[in-house]
Design a protein around this motif. Structure first.
Motif, PDB file in Angstrom:
ATOM      1  N   LYS A  83      -0.335   0.259  15.928  1.00 14.93           N
ATOM      2  CA  LYS A  83      -0.445   0.769  14.566  1.00 14.93           C
ATOM      3  C   LYS A  83       0.929   0.625  13.929  1.00 14.93           C
ATOM      4  CE  LYS A  83      -2.329   4.785  14.074  1.00 14.93           C
ATOM      5  NZ  LYS A  83      -2.723   6.193  14.243  1.00 14.93           N
ATOM      6  N   GLU A  84       0.940   0.260  12.647  1.00  8.95           N
ATOM      7  CA  GLU A  84       2.225   0.073  11.977  1.00  8.95           C
ATOM      8  C   GLU A  84       2.199   0.748  10.614  1.00  8.95           C
ATOM      9  OE1 GLU A  84       5.254  -3.537  10.650  1.00  8.95           O
ATOM     10  OE2 GLU A  84       3.227  -4.013  11.284  1.00  8.95           O
ATOM     11  N   PHE A  85       3.222   1.556  10.356  1.00 10.70           N
ATOM     12  CA  PHE A  85       3.382   2.223   9.069  1.00 10.70           C
ATOM     13  C   PHE A  85       4.680   1.730   8.443  1.00 10.70           C
ATOM     14  CE2 PHE A  85       5.537   5.830   6.897  1.00 10.70           C
ATOM     15  CZ  PHE A  85       4.769   5.837   5.751  1.00 10.70           C
ATOM     16  N   ILE A  86       4.589   1.264   7.210  1.00 17.12           N
ATOM     17  CA  ILE A  86       5.779   0.841   6.468  1.00 17.12           C
ATOM     18  C   ILE A  86       5.912   1.784   5.274  1.00 17.12           C
ATOM     19  CG2 ILE A  86       6.888  -1.016   5.172  1.00 17.12           C
ATOM     20  CD1 ILE A  86       5.207  -2.984   6.862  1.00 17.12           C
ATOM     21  N   PRO A  87       6.962   2.625   5.257  1.00 19.93           N
ATOM     22  CA  PRO A  87       7.095   3.599   4.173  1.00 19.93           C
ATOM     23  C   PRO A  87       7.375   2.934   2.830  1.00 19.93           C
ATOM     24  CG  PRO A  87       8.998   3.696   5.643  1.00 19.93           C
ATOM     25  CD  PRO A  87       8.034   2.723   6.236  1.00 19.93           C
ATOM     26  N   ALA A  88       7.058   3.669   1.763  1.00 18.79           N
ATOM     27  CA  ALA A  88       7.299   3.178   0.411  1.00 18.79           C
ATOM     28  C   ALA A  88       8.785   2.860   0.249  1.00 18.79           C
ATOM     29  CB  ALA A  88       6.867   4.221  -0.609  1.00 18.79           C
ATOM     30  N   HIS A  89       9.057   1.808  -0.477  1.00 24.17           N
ATOM     31  CA  HIS A  89      10.438   1.399  -0.709  1.00 24.17           C
ATOM     32  C   HIS A  89      10.509   0.552  -1.981  1.00 24.17           C
ATOM     33  CE1 HIS A  89       8.539  -1.844   1.586  1.00 24.17           C
ATOM     34  NE2 HIS A  89       9.395  -2.672   1.003  1.00 24.17           N
ATOM     35  N   THR A  90      11.702   0.248  -2.396  1.00 27.99           N
ATOM     36  CA  THR A  90      11.892  -0.629  -3.550  1.00 27.99           C
ATOM     37  C   THR A  90      12.487  -1.949  -3.070  1.00 27.99           C
ATOM     38  OG1 THR A  90      14.076   0.290  -4.000  1.00 27.99           O
ATOM     39  CG2 THR A  90      12.228   1.268  -5.181  1.00 27.99           C
ATOM     40  N   GLU A  91      12.099  -3.004  -3.739  1.00 26.20           N
ATOM     41  CA  GLU A  91      12.646  -4.329  -3.463  1.00 26.20           C
ATOM     42  C   GLU A  91      13.251  -4.860  -4.753  1.00 26.20           C
ATOM     43  OE1 GLU A  91       9.337  -6.639  -2.086  1.00 26.20           O
ATOM     44  OE2 GLU A  91       9.419  -5.781  -0.076  1.00 26.20           O
ATOM     45  N   THR A  92      14.415  -5.444  -4.641  1.00 29.46           N
ATOM     46  CA  THR A  92      15.068  -6.031  -5.802  1.00 29.46           C
ATOM     47  C   THR A  92      15.168  -7.531  -5.611  1.00 29.46           C
ATOM     48  OG1 THR A  92      16.349  -4.013  -6.145  1.00 29.46           O
ATOM     49  CG2 THR A  92      17.145  -5.999  -7.236  1.00 29.46           C
ATOM     50  N   GLN A  93      14.693  -8.257  -6.613  1.00 33.69           N
ATOM     51  CA  GLN A  93      14.776  -9.713  -6.596  1.00 33.69           C
ATOM     52  C   GLN A  93      15.579 -10.166  -7.805  1.00 33.69           C
ATOM     53  OE1 GLN A  93      10.598 -10.593  -6.854  1.00 33.69           O
ATOM     54  NE2 GLN A  93      10.495 -11.094  -4.685  1.00 33.69           N
ATOM     55  N   LEU A  94      16.291 -11.258  -7.643  1.00 31.46           N
ATOM     56  CA  LEU A  94      17.015 -11.841  -8.761  1.00 31.46           C
ATOM     57  C   LEU A  94      16.138 -12.907  -9.413  1.00 31.46           C
ATOM     58  CD1 LEU A  94      20.586 -12.143  -7.225  1.00 31.46           C
ATOM     59  CD2 LEU A  94      19.743 -10.453  -8.860  1.00 31.46           C
ATOM     60  N   MET A  95      15.791 -12.678 -10.680  1.00 36.08           N
ATOM     61  CA  MET A  95      14.940 -13.602 -11.417  1.00 36.08           C
ATOM     62  C   MET A  95      15.826 -14.494 -12.294  1.00 36.08           C
ATOM     63  SD  MET A  95      12.022 -12.719 -10.310  1.00 36.08           S
ATOM     64  CE  MET A  95      10.952 -13.624 -11.365  1.00 36.08           C
ATOM     65  N   TYR A 151      -0.223   0.804   5.562  1.00 35.99           N
ATOM     66  CA  TYR A 151      -0.743   1.205   6.861  1.00 35.99           C
ATOM     67  C   TYR A 151      -1.505   0.032   7.469  1.00 35.99           C
ATOM     68  CZ  TYR A 151       0.202   5.858   5.000  1.00 35.99           C
ATOM     69  OH  TYR A 151       0.814   6.954   4.455  1.00 35.99           O
ATOM     70  N   TYR A 152      -1.160  -0.342   8.686  1.00 36.32           N
ATOM     71  CA  TYR A 152      -1.809  -1.469   9.362  1.00 36.32           C
ATOM     72  C   TYR A 152      -2.337  -1.040  10.726  1.00 36.32           C
ATOM     73  CZ  TYR A 152       0.637  -4.308   5.894  1.00 36.32           C
ATOM     74  OH  TYR A 152       1.092  -4.846   4.721  1.00 36.32           O
ATOM     75  N   ILE A 153      -3.547  -1.521  11.036  1.00 38.32           N
ATOM     76  CA  ILE A 153      -4.114  -1.360  12.369  1.00 38.32           C
ATOM     77  C   ILE A 153      -4.258  -2.756  12.956  1.00 38.32           C
ATOM     78  CG2 ILE A 153      -6.189  -0.751  13.665  1.00 38.32           C
ATOM     79  CD1 ILE A 153      -6.525   1.659  11.922  1.00 38.32           C
ATOM     80  N   LYS A 154      -3.711  -2.955  14.161  1.00 28.93           N
ATOM     81  CA  LYS A 154      -3.788  -4.247  14.836  1.00 28.93           C
ATOM     82  C   LYS A 154      -4.747  -4.127  16.000  1.00 28.93           C
ATOM     83  CE  LYS A 154       0.915  -5.359  13.471  1.00 28.93           C
ATOM     84  NZ  LYS A 154       2.209  -5.880  13.882  1.00 28.93           N
ATOM     85  N   ILE A 155      -5.735  -5.045  16.049  1.00 28.20           N
ATOM     86  CA  ILE A 155      -6.748  -4.992  17.101  1.00 28.20           C
ATOM     87  C   ILE A 155      -6.754  -6.296  17.890  1.00 28.20           C
ATOM     88  CG2 ILE A 155      -8.217  -3.369  15.853  1.00 28.20           C
ATOM     89  CD1 ILE A 155     -10.021  -5.732  15.089  1.00 28.20           C
ATOM     90  N   GLN A 156      -7.332  -6.210  19.089  1.00 21.58           N
ATOM     91  CA  GLN A 156      -7.504  -7.406  19.914  1.00 21.58           C
ATOM     92  C   GLN A 156      -8.901  -7.379  20.523  1.00 21.58           C
ATOM     93  OE1 GLN A 156      -4.436  -7.245  22.873  1.00 21.58           O
ATOM     94  NE2 GLN A 156      -5.637  -6.014  24.277  1.00 21.58           N
ATOM     95  N   LYS A 182      -6.613 -11.738  18.119  1.00 22.36           N
ATOM     96  CA  LYS A 182      -6.009 -10.569  17.479  1.00 22.36           C
ATOM     97  C   LYS A 182      -6.194 -10.654  15.972  1.00 22.36           C
ATOM     98  CE  LYS A 182      -2.606  -9.899  21.107  1.00 22.36           C
ATOM     99  NZ  LYS A 182      -1.212  -9.745  21.444  1.00 22.36           N
ATOM    100  N   ALA A 183      -6.193  -9.489  15.340  1.00 18.64           N
ATOM    101  CA  ALA A 183      -6.292  -9.409  13.885  1.00 18.64           C
ATOM    102  C   ALA A 183      -5.540  -8.169  13.417  1.00 18.64           C
ATOM    103  CB  ALA A 183      -7.749  -9.349  13.444  1.00 18.64           C
ATOM    104  N   TYR A 219      -7.432   6.820  13.962  1.00 11.65           N
ATOM    105  CA  TYR A 219      -7.427   5.984  15.165  1.00 11.65           C
ATOM    106  C   TYR A 219      -6.102   6.088  15.900  1.00 11.65           C
ATOM    107  CZ  TYR A 219     -11.691   3.924  13.384  1.00 11.65           C
ATOM    108  OH  TYR A 219     -12.977   3.754  12.931  1.00 11.65           O
ATOM    109  N   GLU A 220      -6.191   5.995  17.212  1.00 11.89           N
ATOM    110  CA  GLU A 220      -5.022   5.966  18.085  1.00 11.89           C
ATOM    111  C   GLU A 220      -5.040   4.652  18.859  1.00 11.89           C
ATOM    112  OE1 GLU A 220      -2.617   8.234  18.082  1.00 11.89           O
ATOM    113  OE2 GLU A 220      -3.720   9.449  16.617  1.00 11.89           O
ATOM    114  N   VAL A 221      -3.896   4.281  19.396  1.00 15.86           N
ATOM    115  CA  VAL A 221      -3.812   3.082  20.231  1.00 15.86           C
ATOM    116  C   VAL A 221      -4.761   3.265  21.422  1.00 15.86           C
ATOM    117  CG1 VAL A 221      -2.309   1.719  21.738  1.00 15.86           C
ATOM    118  CG2 VAL A 221      -1.468   2.530  19.519  1.00 15.86           C
TER     119      VAL A 221
END
Length: 109
Positions: free
Chosen positions: A32-44, A69-74, A86-87, A99-101
């Protein structure tokens, strides 16, 4: 020339579609993978010209990326090559917390 363009287009479409098959929709959760909210800066780049010279100015653009939030299965059994299929699925926080691992997960389209 038209036949060559058509053949090329068909080849490109076949290549794209070849990546769409055999994705599993259910299996054992191995990560299971959690990526917290964040800001991204790009130069346009902004390009301007006065007729004689071309000037490029880089302007920062900030984007707010929400929590992910991502769930990875096999698959339950390895394939002929010995590798498990895998997906990875992006899910809501509620489903992520259900869900738990090691659990069995089935993705509904």
């Amino acid at each position: 020339m038209k036949k060559i363009k058509t053949a090329f287009l068909l080849l490109v479409l076949l290549f794209i579609l070849s990546g769409c098959g055999n994705k599993i929709t259910s299996g054992k959760v191995y990560e299971k993978e959690f990526i917290p909210a964040h800001t991204e800066t790009q130069l346009m780049p902004i390009v301007s010209s006065n007729g004689k010279t071309v000037t490029t100015i880089l302007i920062p653009q900030t984007n707010i990326v929400p929590d992910k939030y991502y769930i990875k299965i096999q698959s339950a059994e390895p394939g002929e090559d010995g590798e498990y299929k895998k997906a990875t699925y992006s899910v809501s926080e509620d489903i992520f917390n259900q869900y738990e691992v090691g659990d069995f997960y089935s993705h509904e389209n």
